[in-house]
Design a protein around this motif. Structure first.
Motif, PDB file in Angstrom:
ATOM      1  N   ARG A  51      -7.840   0.277  -8.018  1.00  0.00           N
ATOM      2  CA  ARG A  51      -8.071   1.405  -7.123  1.00  0.00           C
ATOM      3  C   ARG A  51      -6.794   2.231  -7.128  1.00  0.00           C
ATOM      4  O   ARG A  51      -5.730   1.756  -7.534  1.00  0.00           O
ATOM      5  N   PHE A  52      -6.888   3.455  -6.646  1.00  0.00           N
ATOM      6  CA  PHE A  52      -5.714   4.327  -6.587  1.00  0.00           C
ATOM      7  C   PHE A  52      -5.590   4.931  -5.199  1.00  0.00           C
ATOM      8  O   PHE A  52      -6.573   5.412  -4.633  1.00  0.00           O
ATOM      9  N   LEU A  53      -4.390   4.883  -4.679  1.00  0.00           N
ATOM     10  CA  LEU A  53      -4.032   5.644  -3.495  1.00  0.00           C
ATOM     11  C   LEU A  53      -3.484   6.952  -4.037  1.00  0.00           C
ATOM     12  O   LEU A  53      -2.578   6.942  -4.877  1.00  0.00           O
ATOM     13  N   VAL A  54      -4.055   8.088  -3.619  1.00  0.00           N
ATOM     14  CA  VAL A  54      -3.718   9.386  -4.208  1.00  0.00           C
ATOM     15  C   VAL A  54      -3.019  10.270  -3.185  1.00  0.00           C
ATOM     16  O   VAL A  54      -3.573  10.563  -2.125  1.00  0.00           O
ATOM     17  N   THR A  61      -0.754  11.644   2.597  1.00  0.00           N
ATOM     18  CA  THR A  61      -0.651  10.450   1.754  1.00  0.00           C
ATOM     19  C   THR A  61       0.595  10.520   0.888  1.00  0.00           C
ATOM     20  O   THR A  61       1.291   9.520   0.711  1.00  0.00           O
ATOM     21  N   HIS A  62       0.879  11.692   0.336  1.00  0.00           N
ATOM     22  CA  HIS A  62       2.097  11.878  -0.455  1.00  0.00           C
ATOM     23  C   HIS A  62       3.318  11.559   0.406  1.00  0.00           C
ATOM     24  O   HIS A  62       4.223  10.819  -0.017  1.00  0.00           O
ATOM     25  N   ALA A  63       3.347  12.065   1.621  1.00  0.00           N
ATOM     26  CA  ALA A  63       4.476  11.818   2.529  1.00  0.00           C
ATOM     27  C   ALA A  63       4.604  10.323   2.831  1.00  0.00           C
ATOM     28  O   ALA A  63       5.720   9.788   2.869  1.00  0.00           O
ATOM     29  N   ALA A 141       1.566  -1.045   1.759  1.00  0.00           N
ATOM     30  CA  ALA A 141       0.282  -1.695   2.047  1.00  0.00           C
ATOM     31  C   ALA A 141      -0.024  -1.651   3.541  1.00  0.00           C
ATOM     32  O   ALA A 141      -1.152  -1.363   3.945  1.00  0.00           O
ATOM     33  N   ALA A 142       0.985  -1.898   4.354  1.00  0.00           N
ATOM     34  CA  ALA A 142       0.773  -1.901   5.810  1.00  0.00           C
ATOM     35  C   ALA A 142       0.517  -0.498   6.332  1.00  0.00           C
ATOM     36  O   ALA A 142      -0.447  -0.268   7.078  1.00  0.00           O
ATOM     37  N   THR A 143       1.352   0.450   5.943  1.00  0.00           N
ATOM     38  CA  THR A 143       1.232   1.817   6.459  1.00  0.00           C
ATOM     39  C   THR A 143      -0.055   2.484   5.995  1.00  0.00           C
ATOM     40  O   THR A 143      -0.694   3.215   6.755  1.00  0.00           O
ATOM     41  N   ALA A 144      -0.436   2.245   4.748  1.00  0.00           N
ATOM     42  CA  ALA A 144      -1.642   2.862   4.190  1.00  0.00           C
ATOM     43  C   ALA A 144      -2.900   2.059   4.512  1.00  0.00           C
ATOM     44  O   ALA A 144      -3.995   2.436   4.087  1.00  0.00           O
ATOM     45  N   ARG A 145      -2.738   0.953   5.212  1.00  0.00           N
ATOM     46  CA  ARG A 145      -3.864   0.086   5.574  1.00  0.00           C
ATOM     47  C   ARG A 145      -4.669  -0.348   4.340  1.00  0.00           C
ATOM     48  O   ARG A 145      -5.907  -0.242   4.299  1.00  0.00           O
ATOM     49  N   HIS A 149      -7.815  -7.460  -0.029  1.00  0.00           N
ATOM     50  CA  HIS A 149      -8.220  -7.856  -1.376  1.00  0.00           C
ATOM     51  C   HIS A 149      -7.561  -7.001  -2.469  1.00  0.00           C
ATOM     52  O   HIS A 149      -7.803  -7.216  -3.649  1.00  0.00           O
ATOM     53  N   LEU A 150      -6.702  -6.061  -2.068  1.00  0.00           N
ATOM     54  CA  LEU A 150      -5.999  -5.195  -3.021  1.00  0.00           C
ATOM     55  C   LEU A 150      -4.495  -5.342  -2.843  1.00  0.00           C
ATOM     56  O   LEU A 150      -4.000  -5.561  -1.739  1.00  0.00           O
TER      57      LEU A 150
END
Length: 192
Positions: A51-54, A61-63, A141-145, A149-150
């Motif tokens: 998966r991708f966090l964009v 999200t960039h910030a 991982a924590a901040t972006a929730r 499983h990822l």
């Protein structure tokens, strides 16, 4: 070596710049094309365990991603048009009844293939990609929730290389890095 066939220019001219044009914006069709290239990458059992966090420069999200960068990457990566975080599956999806039977040993390999496809597609669009590991994986991982499983694996900065004739105000250390010649191990060292 004269007996080595020529590489495709998309591969031969690929680079990992540390100087991105801060005025360039990635268009939605370009982003979708990159993600589509990753989507069609091969994977074990066609599981597509990535998966991708964009994050597009200027969005939340960039910030969020920028806040987790290590000092070295903080000096150059925020100027990229987009920063993606590649995530690999490390456990069963919540709704996958066969998940307990699957192995997740190959998911890092599969993510790498997906990013390689994305990188070649970027080159075909006249874009450049710089992959990196320097960010606080746990904090992201924590901040972006990020679901359990990822697992965040790699950062992927995407944008337009900022040509030397146009750029100004670049950190001298980064500029020196940009001037280094591209080198690779001899092919003979890659084969055991």
């Amino acid at each position: 070596m004269s007996d080595v066939p020529a590489l495709d220019p998309l591969l031969e001219q690929r680079r990992s710049p540390s100087v991105f044009d801060p005025e360039h914006s990635l268009t939605r069709p370009e982003l979708m094309s990159l993600l589509e290239a990753a989507r069609w990458s091969p994977s074990w059992g066609n599981t597509q365990p990535w998966r991708f966090l964009v994050g597009l420069r200027g969005d939340a999200t960039h910030a969020l991603i920028v806040e987790t960068l290590t000092r070295g990457n903080l000096a150059w990566a925020p100027a990229a048009s987009a920063i993606l975080i590649g995530l690999r599956q490390v456990a069963a999806l919540p709704d996958d009844p066969k998940g307990e039977l699957r192995t997740y040993d190959y998911t890092a390999y599969d993510l790498g293939q997906a990013v390689a496809h994305l990188t070649v597609q970027a080159a075909s669009l006249g874009l450049d990609v710089h992959q990196f590991a320097g960010f606080d994986h746990a904090a992201l991982a924590a901040t972006a929730r990020v679901p359990d499983h990822l697992q965040p694996v790699a950062g992927i900065a995407i944008g337009r290389w900022w040509p030397e004739t146009e750029r100004h105000g670049v950190d001298p250390a980064i500029e020196a890095k940009e001037q280094r010649p591209r080198q690779r191990r001899p092919a003979g060292e890659l084969v055991l």
